[in-house]
Design a protein around this motif. Structure first.
Motif, PDB file in Angstrom:
ATOM      1  N   ASP A 312      -9.821 -18.857  41.715  1.00 43.13           N
ATOM      2  CA  ASP A 312      -9.918 -20.328  41.796  1.00 43.13           C
ATOM      3  C   ASP A 312     -11.122 -20.857  41.017  1.00 43.13           C
ATOM      4  N   SER A 313     -11.349 -20.332  39.824  1.00 46.09           N
ATOM      5  CA  SER A 313     -12.573 -20.689  39.109  1.00 46.09           C
ATOM      6  C   SER A 313     -12.311 -21.009  37.651  1.00 46.09           C
ATOM      7  N   TYR A 314     -13.316 -21.673  37.064  1.00 40.29           N
ATOM      8  CA  TYR A 314     -13.344 -21.887  35.622  1.00 40.29           C
ATOM      9  C   TYR A 314     -14.403 -20.941  35.085  1.00 40.29           C
ATOM     10  N   CYS A 315     -14.096 -20.241  33.995  1.00 37.96           N
ATOM     11  CA  CYS A 315     -15.080 -19.350  33.403  1.00 37.96           C
ATOM     12  C   CYS A 315     -15.324 -19.796  31.970  1.00 37.96           C
ATOM     13  N   ALA A 316     -16.583 -20.151  31.652  1.00 40.86           N
ATOM     14  CA  ALA A 316     -16.944 -20.629  30.309  1.00 40.86           C
ATOM     15  C   ALA A 316     -17.228 -19.442  29.398  1.00 40.86           C
ATOM     16  N   LYS A 317     -17.293 -19.715  28.077  1.00 40.61           N
ATOM     17  CA  LYS A 317     -17.485 -18.650  27.091  1.00 40.61           C
ATOM     18  C   LYS A 317     -18.788 -17.876  27.327  1.00 40.61           C
ATOM     19  N   ASP A 318     -19.809 -18.570  27.842  1.00 42.72           N
ATOM     20  CA  ASP A 318     -21.086 -17.873  28.072  1.00 42.72           C
ATOM     21  C   ASP A 318     -21.066 -17.063  29.372  1.00 42.72           C
ATOM     22  N   GLY A 319     -19.897 -16.996  30.019  1.00 46.94           N
ATOM     23  CA  GLY A 319     -19.754 -16.153  31.204  1.00 46.94           C
ATOM     24  C   GLY A 319     -20.104 -16.866  32.505  1.00 46.94           C
ATOM     25  N   THR A 320     -20.524 -18.144  32.434  1.00 50.43           N
ATOM     26  CA  THR A 320     -20.838 -18.845  33.688  1.00 50.43           C
ATOM     27  C   THR A 320     -19.549 -19.285  34.383  1.00 50.43           C
ATOM     28  N   PHE A 321     -19.608 -19.299  35.714  1.00 49.48           N
ATOM     29  CA  PHE A 321     -18.432 -19.642  36.513  1.00 49.48           C
ATOM     30  C   PHE A 321     -18.653 -20.942  37.246  1.00 49.48           C
ATOM     31  N   SER A 322     -17.580 -21.656  37.516  1.00 51.28           N
ATOM     32  CA  SER A 322     -17.669 -22.695  38.545  1.00 51.28           C
ATOM     33  C   SER A 322     -16.366 -22.698  39.318  1.00 51.28           C
ATOM     34  N   LEU A 323     -16.502 -22.963  40.605  1.00 51.53           N
ATOM     35  CA  LEU A 323     -15.330 -22.981  41.465  1.00 51.53           C
ATOM     36  C   LEU A 323     -14.524 -24.244  41.185  1.00 51.53           C
ATOM     37  N   LEU A 324     -13.223 -24.121  41.075  1.00 48.76           N
ATOM     38  CA  LEU A 324     -12.380 -25.303  40.867  1.00 48.76           C
ATOM     39  C   LEU A 324     -12.089 -25.933  42.228  1.00 48.76           C
TER      40      LEU A 324
END
Ligand code: GTP
Length: 327
Positions: A312-324
């Protein structure tokens, strides 16, 4: 000949951070940007002259769509320096239309299986000035609703309310007579839904509703975007029903699993033992061995380290995550 305007200039704030570098209509759904699904739909209805009304991240559209010739479409770009709202954007884009006849206008964040050619025929046969595609939802509380009289004429535009008087809502695809667009003030920030439609109804214009209950989804939130992609992979808009979609140049290890309507962009590598479930994975992503990606969105060019678990997350190119967020 009907032409079209696609409204693709909104900031897509509800989809942040997915829309930080990619405008909402360029996010991939079942392997293609939402706008490309809409161009194909317009083409099926016989429309080959289209203006994209852009503003936020307008520069992202042009390298992908160019002059539209790859799709057999004559495509032009209206760029708003400052977003003009949905009404102002229509007025501004109309300056690039070639003709004076009917114009189909789409919100750039809607997936719909309704028959646009039928909507245009309905518009013509009712001698309407504007015809809105309306769809019925089970819970209309989150939407503005649009009541009709017995002839199918729009009688009101109502804001969201706790006890909606009808479950018929504006589905974001309109057919306009060209001259009605001139009713919208030029170079002014104005909303078509909140300001112009209520005014047109109050002035007694011939506004009709074309009610159609085909597949319809507004992909404005992360969970809706993921749902839309899974639905299209499962054949919601026709075509083959599949377990997953993979773009060109993907490689999936024999013991990896890509399931539950997942969609992989181009050149994605899924390594041994990895699982991708119900997710959107953009171009050039590498999913390391024994990783699990569930109901998530992975930005282009990301490397997912082996044995990661992303839910249930978004993962950016720099590897950081955020919960959707769930909604
Ligand atoms: P949110 O910020 O999450 O509400 O998304 P949004 O900015 O896309 O707004 P909304 O969903 O209301 O927009 C409906 C459609 O109109 C989308 O396809 C937007 O891209 C488009 N749109 C909204 N505002 C503008 C604008 O000022 N200019 C243009 N050209 N398009 C717009």
């Amino acid at each position: 000949m009907t032409e079209a305007i696609l409204l693709v200039g909104g900031m897509g704030t509800r989809l942040m951070p997915l829309t930080r570098n990619t405008p909402k209509p360029m996010l991939p759904v079942a392997g293609l940007p939402v706008t490309e699904h809409q161009l194909l739909m317009a083409k099926r209805a016989g429309i080959t002259s289209i203006v994209l009304a852009t503003s936020y991240l307008s520069e992202i559209f042009i390298p992908y769509f160019g002059d539209g010739s790859r799709w057999g479409i004559d495509l032009r770009y209206a760029v708003e320096e400052q977003p003009l709202g949905t009404g102002g954007a229509i007025r501004n884009a109309a300056e690039l239309l070639h003709g004076d006849s009917t114009v189909a206008i789409f919100n750039g964040d809607v997936l719909t299986g309704h028959d646009l050619a039928k909507q245009i025929d309905f518009h013509t046969s009712h001698r309407a000035e504007v015809t809105l595609h309306l769809t019925r939802v089970t819970d209309a509380r989150a939407y503005g609703c649009v009541p009709l009289d017995a002839d199918g004429r729009v009688t009101d535009f109502l804001e969201k309310m706790e006890n909606p008087i009808t479950n018929t809502i504006n589905a974001g695809c309109y057919v306009f007579e060209r001259e009605v667009i001139d009713f919208i003030p030029a170079r002014t920030v104005v909303s078509i839904e909140r300001e112009i439609f209520p005014k047109l109804v109050a002035e007694g214009k011939n506004i009709f509703g074309f009610v159609d209950d085909s597949y319809w989804l507004d992909i404005g939130t992360p969970s809706a975007l993921l749902q839309g992609s899974r639905d299209l992979v499962a054949g919601a808009l026709g075509g083959q029903k599949s377990e997953f979609f993979a773009g060109r140049g993907c490689s999936i290890a024999p013991d990896a699993k890509v399931i539950a309507g997942s969609s992989l962009g181009a050149h994605v590598k899924v390594e041994n033992g990895a699982i991708v479930q119900g997710s959107i994975v953009c171009d050039d992503v590498k999913v390391g061995q024994r990783s699990e990606i569930i109901n998530s969105f992975i930005a282009p060019g990301t490397f997912i380290a082996p044995e990661s678990k992303i839910v249930d997350s978004y993962c950016a190119k720099d590897g950081t995550f955020s919960l959707l967020t769930p909604k």
